[in-house]
Enzyme design. Structure first.
Site, PDB file in Angstrom:
ATOM      1  N   LYS A  13      25.128   9.103  59.555  1.00  0.00           N
ATOM      2  CA  LYS A  13      26.997   8.964  58.663  1.00  0.00           C
ATOM      3  C   LYS A  13      26.404   8.134  57.456  1.00  0.00           C
ATOM      4  O   LYS A  13      27.250   8.239  56.227  1.00  0.00           O
ATOM      5  CB  LYS A  13      27.960   7.277  59.994  1.00  0.00           C
ATOM      6  N   ARG A  88      35.094  -0.748  64.549  1.00  0.00           N
ATOM      7  CA  ARG A  88      33.891  -0.195  65.958  1.00  0.00           C
ATOM      8  C   ARG A  88      34.127  -0.568  66.674  1.00  0.00           C
ATOM      9  O   ARG A  88      33.552  -0.969  68.044  1.00  0.00           O
ATOM     10  CB  ARG A  88      32.752  -1.347  65.050  1.00  0.00           C
ATOM     11  N   ARG A 127      13.067   5.150  59.771  1.00  0.00           N
ATOM     12  CA  ARG A 127      13.578   5.184  58.135  1.00  0.00           C
ATOM     13  C   ARG A 127      13.418   3.728  57.412  1.00  0.00           C
ATOM     14  O   ARG A 127      13.046   3.088  57.853  1.00  0.00           O
ATOM     15  CB  ARG A 127      14.927   5.222  58.396  1.00  0.00           C
ATOM     16  N   ARG A 160      14.691  -2.353  57.369  1.00  0.00           N
ATOM     17  CA  ARG A 160      15.584  -3.224  57.664  1.00  0.00           C
ATOM     18  C   ARG A 160      15.516  -4.045  58.619  1.00  0.00           C
ATOM     19  O   ARG A 160      14.834  -3.761  60.063  1.00  0.00           O
ATOM     20  CB  ARG A 160      17.107  -2.404  57.850  1.00  0.00           C
ATOM     21  N   ARG A 171      21.922  -2.701  69.113  1.00  0.00           N
ATOM     22  CA  ARG A 171      22.551  -1.759  68.461  1.00  0.00           C
ATOM     23  C   ARG A 171      23.039  -0.683  69.079  1.00  0.00           C
ATOM     24  O   ARG A 171      24.499  -0.130  69.435  1.00  0.00           O
ATOM     25  CB  ARG A 171      22.161  -1.805  66.812  1.00  0.00           C
TER      26      ARG A 171
END
Ligand code: AMP
Length: 216
Positions: A13, A88, A127, A160, A171
Protein backbone atom coordinates in the site's frame (compact mmCIF):
# COMPACT_ATOMS: atom_id res chain seq x y z
CA UNK A 1 -9.13 13.48 -5.41
CA UNK A 2 -9.13 11.78 -2.01
CA UNK A 3 -8.06 8.14 -1.67
CA UNK A 4 -7.79 5.90 1.39
CA UNK A 5 -5.67 2.81 0.81
CA UNK A 6 -5.96 -0.23 3.09
CA UNK A 7 -3.95 -3.40 3.32
CA UNK A 8 -1.94 -5.62 5.62
CA UNK A 9 1.62 -4.55 6.39
CA UNK A 10 3.82 -5.41 3.40
CA UNK A 11 1.02 -5.78 0.87
CA UNK A 12 2.34 -2.80 -1.10
CA UNK A 13 0.00 0.00 0.00
CA UNK A 14 2.87 2.38 0.75
CA UNK A 15 4.46 1.70 -2.63
CA UNK A 16 1.17 2.26 -4.46
CA UNK A 17 0.44 5.36 -2.40
CA UNK A 18 3.82 6.87 -3.37
CA UNK A 19 3.28 6.12 -7.08
CA UNK A 20 -0.30 7.43 -7.10
CA UNK A 21 0.71 10.54 -5.19
CA UNK A 22 3.30 11.37 -7.81
CA UNK A 23 1.15 10.44 -10.84
CA UNK A 24 -2.00 12.18 -9.61
CA UNK A 25 -0.12 15.06 -8.02
CA UNK A 26 -1.83 14.59 -4.68
CA UNK A 27 -0.32 14.50 -1.20
CA UNK A 28 0.86 11.19 0.23
CA UNK A 29 -0.06 11.01 3.90
CA UNK A 30 1.51 7.97 5.58
CA UNK A 31 0.85 7.82 9.31
CA UNK A 32 3.63 5.20 9.62
CA UNK A 33 6.14 7.58 7.95
CA UNK A 34 5.00 10.48 10.15
CA UNK A 35 5.46 8.34 13.28
CA UNK A 36 8.88 7.08 12.16
CA UNK A 37 10.03 10.67 11.47
CA UNK A 38 8.76 11.75 14.90
CA UNK A 39 10.63 8.85 16.52
CA UNK A 40 13.82 9.72 14.59
CA UNK A 41 13.56 13.37 15.63
CA UNK A 42 12.64 12.44 19.21
CA UNK A 43 9.60 14.73 19.28
CA UNK A 44 6.99 14.39 22.01
CA UNK A 45 4.83 12.23 19.71
CA UNK A 46 7.89 10.16 18.79
CA UNK A 47 8.75 9.49 22.42
CA UNK A 48 5.18 8.37 23.13
CA UNK A 49 5.01 6.19 20.01
CA UNK A 50 8.44 4.52 19.85
CA UNK A 51 7.87 1.45 21.97
CA UNK A 52 4.38 0.87 20.57
CA UNK A 53 5.58 1.07 16.95
CA UNK A 54 8.65 -1.09 17.61
CA UNK A 55 6.41 -3.82 19.00
CA UNK A 56 3.94 -3.60 16.13
CA UNK A 57 1.05 -2.38 18.26
CA UNK A 58 -1.26 0.56 17.52
CA UNK A 59 -0.67 4.09 18.78
CA UNK A 60 -3.78 5.26 20.73
CA UNK A 61 -6.67 6.61 18.67
CA UNK A 62 -6.76 10.01 20.38
CA UNK A 63 -3.11 10.70 19.43
CA UNK A 64 -3.64 9.50 15.86
CA UNK A 65 -6.92 11.39 15.48
CA UNK A 66 -5.32 14.67 16.58
CA UNK A 67 -2.38 14.09 14.26
CA UNK A 68 -4.49 13.29 11.20
CA UNK A 69 -6.77 16.26 11.80
CA UNK A 70 -3.78 18.63 11.84
CA UNK A 71 -2.40 17.13 8.64
CA UNK A 72 -5.73 17.21 6.82
CA UNK A 73 -6.24 20.85 7.79
CA UNK A 74 -2.96 21.90 6.17
CA UNK A 75 -3.10 23.83 2.89
CA UNK A 76 -1.16 21.05 1.15
CA UNK A 77 -4.02 18.63 1.84
CA UNK A 78 -6.73 20.78 0.25
CA UNK A 79 -5.92 19.66 -3.31
CA UNK A 80 -6.23 15.91 -2.78
CA UNK A 81 -4.39 13.21 -0.89
CA UNK A 82 -3.84 9.52 -0.51
CA UNK A 83 -4.16 8.34 3.05
CA UNK A 84 -1.93 5.35 3.81
CA UNK A 85 -2.20 3.75 7.26
CA UNK A 86 -5.27 5.54 8.60
CA UNK A 87 -7.93 4.60 9.69
CA UNK A 88 -6.77 1.38 11.36
CA UNK A 89 -9.54 0.98 13.97
CA UNK A 90 -13.32 1.43 13.83
CA UNK A 91 -12.91 4.36 16.20
CA UNK A 92 -10.40 5.98 13.81
CA UNK A 93 -12.89 5.46 10.95
CA UNK A 94 -15.49 7.41 12.93
CA UNK A 95 -12.89 10.12 13.69
CA UNK A 96 -11.98 10.37 10.00
CA UNK A 97 -15.60 10.60 8.85
CA UNK A 98 -16.15 13.42 11.34
CA UNK A 99 -13.04 15.33 10.25
CA UNK A 100 -13.97 15.02 6.56
CA UNK A 101 -17.42 16.36 7.33
CA UNK A 102 -16.01 19.25 9.36
CA UNK A 103 -13.53 20.14 6.63
CA UNK A 104 -16.15 19.66 3.95
CA UNK A 105 -13.92 17.24 2.05
CA UNK A 106 -15.44 14.86 -0.51
CA UNK A 107 -15.97 11.20 0.37
CA UNK A 108 -12.72 9.40 -0.50
CA UNK A 109 -12.29 6.40 -2.77
CA UNK A 110 -11.47 3.39 -0.60
CA UNK A 111 -9.01 0.81 -1.96
CA UNK A 112 -8.07 -2.49 -0.29
CA UNK A 113 -5.00 -4.43 -1.45
CA UNK A 114 -5.26 -8.05 -0.40
CA UNK A 115 -2.85 -11.01 -0.14
CA UNK A 116 -2.41 -14.25 1.81
CA UNK A 117 -0.46 -13.98 5.08
CA UNK A 118 2.24 -16.36 3.77
CA UNK A 119 3.01 -13.93 0.90
CA UNK A 120 3.11 -11.02 3.34
CA UNK A 121 5.51 -12.74 5.73
CA UNK A 122 7.87 -13.63 2.86
CA UNK A 123 7.76 -10.05 1.52
CA UNK A 124 8.31 -8.39 4.90
CA UNK A 125 11.32 -10.53 5.68
CA UNK A 126 12.85 -9.48 2.34
CA UNK A 127 12.15 -5.78 2.50
CA UNK A 128 14.36 -2.85 3.36
CA UNK A 129 13.60 0.84 3.74
CA UNK A 130 15.68 3.75 2.44
CA UNK A 131 16.41 5.81 5.54
CA UNK A 132 16.59 8.99 3.42
CA UNK A 133 13.36 8.89 1.36
CA UNK A 134 11.47 6.10 3.22
CA UNK A 135 10.95 4.11 0.00
CA UNK A 136 10.52 0.39 0.40
CA UNK A 137 12.53 -2.04 -1.72
CA UNK A 138 12.69 -5.82 -1.87
CA UNK A 139 16.17 -7.31 -1.48
CA UNK A 140 15.47 -9.53 -4.49
CA UNK A 141 15.09 -6.47 -6.72
CA UNK A 142 18.25 -4.70 -5.59
CA UNK A 143 20.65 -6.80 -7.70
CA UNK A 144 23.73 -6.17 -5.58
CA UNK A 145 23.45 -2.39 -5.64
CA UNK A 146 23.45 -0.27 -2.50
CA UNK A 147 21.98 2.77 -4.27
CA UNK A 148 18.36 3.67 -3.59
CA UNK A 149 16.51 3.51 -6.96
CA UNK A 150 14.24 6.38 -5.86
CA UNK A 151 16.45 9.07 -4.28
CA UNK A 152 19.88 7.67 -5.37
CA UNK A 153 21.28 7.77 -1.82
CA UNK A 154 24.08 5.27 -1.20
CA UNK A 155 24.09 2.68 1.57
CA UNK A 156 20.85 4.08 2.98
CA UNK A 157 18.93 0.80 3.36
CA UNK A 158 17.88 -0.27 6.81
CA UNK A 159 15.70 -3.04 8.12
CA UNK A 160 12.73 -1.55 9.96
CA UNK A 161 12.66 -2.54 13.63
CA UNK A 162 9.09 -3.75 13.15
CA UNK A 163 10.08 -6.05 10.25
CA UNK A 164 11.51 -8.51 12.77
CA UNK A 165 9.79 -11.97 12.50
CA UNK A 166 8.01 -11.84 15.86
CA UNK A 167 6.83 -8.28 15.35
CA UNK A 168 5.62 -9.13 11.83
CA UNK A 169 3.34 -11.81 13.30
CA UNK A 170 2.00 -9.32 15.85
CA UNK A 171 1.35 -6.70 13.16
CA UNK A 172 -0.56 -9.27 11.11
CA UNK A 173 -2.64 -10.22 14.16
CA UNK A 174 -3.37 -6.55 14.82
CA UNK A 175 -4.34 -6.13 11.18
CA UNK A 176 -6.75 -9.10 11.19
CA UNK A 177 -8.28 -8.33 14.59
CA UNK A 178 -8.53 -4.55 14.42
CA UNK A 179 -8.14 -3.20 10.88
CA UNK A 180 -10.00 -5.89 8.89
CA UNK A 181 -13.28 -4.91 10.62
CA UNK A 182 -12.74 -1.35 9.35
CA UNK A 183 -12.45 -2.61 5.77
CA UNK A 184 -15.51 -4.84 6.31
CA UNK A 185 -17.36 -1.79 7.63
CA UNK A 186 -16.66 0.13 4.40
CA UNK A 187 -17.36 -2.97 2.28
CA UNK A 188 -20.83 -3.22 3.81
CA UNK A 189 -21.40 0.28 2.49
CA UNK A 190 -20.22 -0.99 -0.96
CA UNK A 191 -17.49 1.54 -1.02
CA UNK A 192 -14.29 -0.48 -1.33
CA UNK A 193 -12.30 -1.27 -4.48
CA UNK A 194 -10.62 -4.64 -3.79
CA UNK A 195 -7.45 -5.57 -5.67
CA UNK A 196 -4.95 -8.42 -5.61
CA UNK A 197 -1.81 -7.07 -3.93
CA UNK A 198 0.34 -9.95 -5.20
CA UNK A 199 0.27 -8.71 -8.80
CA UNK A 200 3.32 -6.79 -10.12
CA UNK A 201 3.51 -3.19 -8.87
CA UNK A 202 2.81 -1.57 -12.27
CA UNK A 203 -0.21 -3.83 -12.90
CA UNK A 204 -1.71 -2.91 -9.51
CA UNK A 205 -1.21 0.80 -10.31
CA UNK A 206 -2.83 0.39 -13.74
CA UNK A 207 -5.79 -1.43 -12.20
CA UNK A 208 -6.28 1.29 -9.60
CA UNK A 209 -6.19 4.03 -12.25
CA UNK A 210 -8.56 1.97 -14.37
CA UNK A 211 -11.19 1.52 -11.65
CA UNK A 212 -10.91 5.18 -10.71
CA UNK A 213 -11.44 5.90 -14.41
CA UNK A 214 -8.29 8.03 -14.64
CA UNK A 215 -6.52 8.29 -18.00
CA UNK A 216 -2.99 9.71 -17.72
P1 AMP B 1 2.94 1.39 8.67
O1 AMP B 1 4.15 2.07 8.14
O2 AMP B 1 1.65 1.92 8.10
O3 AMP B 1 3.03 -0.13 8.58
O4 AMP B 1 2.87 1.75 10.24
C1 AMP B 1 3.93 1.39 11.11
C2 AMP B 1 3.44 1.40 12.54
O5 AMP B 1 3.04 2.73 12.90
C3 AMP B 1 2.24 0.53 12.85
O6 AMP B 1 2.61 -0.83 13.08
C4 AMP B 1 1.71 1.21 14.12
O7 AMP B 1 2.52 0.90 15.24
C5 AMP B 1 1.93 2.68 13.81
N1 AMP B 1 0.75 3.28 13.12
C6 AMP B 1 0.70 3.75 11.83
N2 AMP B 1 -0.52 4.20 11.54
C7 AMP B 1 -1.27 4.04 12.66
C8 AMP B 1 -2.63 4.30 12.99
N3 AMP B 1 -3.49 4.83 12.10
N4 AMP B 1 -3.04 4.01 14.25
C9 AMP B 1 -2.21 3.48 15.17
N5 AMP B 1 -0.93 3.19 14.92
C10 AMP B 1 -0.44 3.47 13.68
Amino acid sequence: MQIVIFGAPGVGKGTQAKILSSRLNIRHISTGDILRESIKNKTELGRKAKEIVDQGNLVPDDLMGGLIKEVLMEEESQHGYILDGFPRTLNQATILDKILEELDHETPHYISLEAEDSVIVERLSQRRMCSVCNSIVNLKNLENTSVCPFCKSENSFIKREDDDAEVIQNRLNVFHNTTSPVIEHYKRKNKVIVLDGTLPVNIVTDKILDVLDIKL
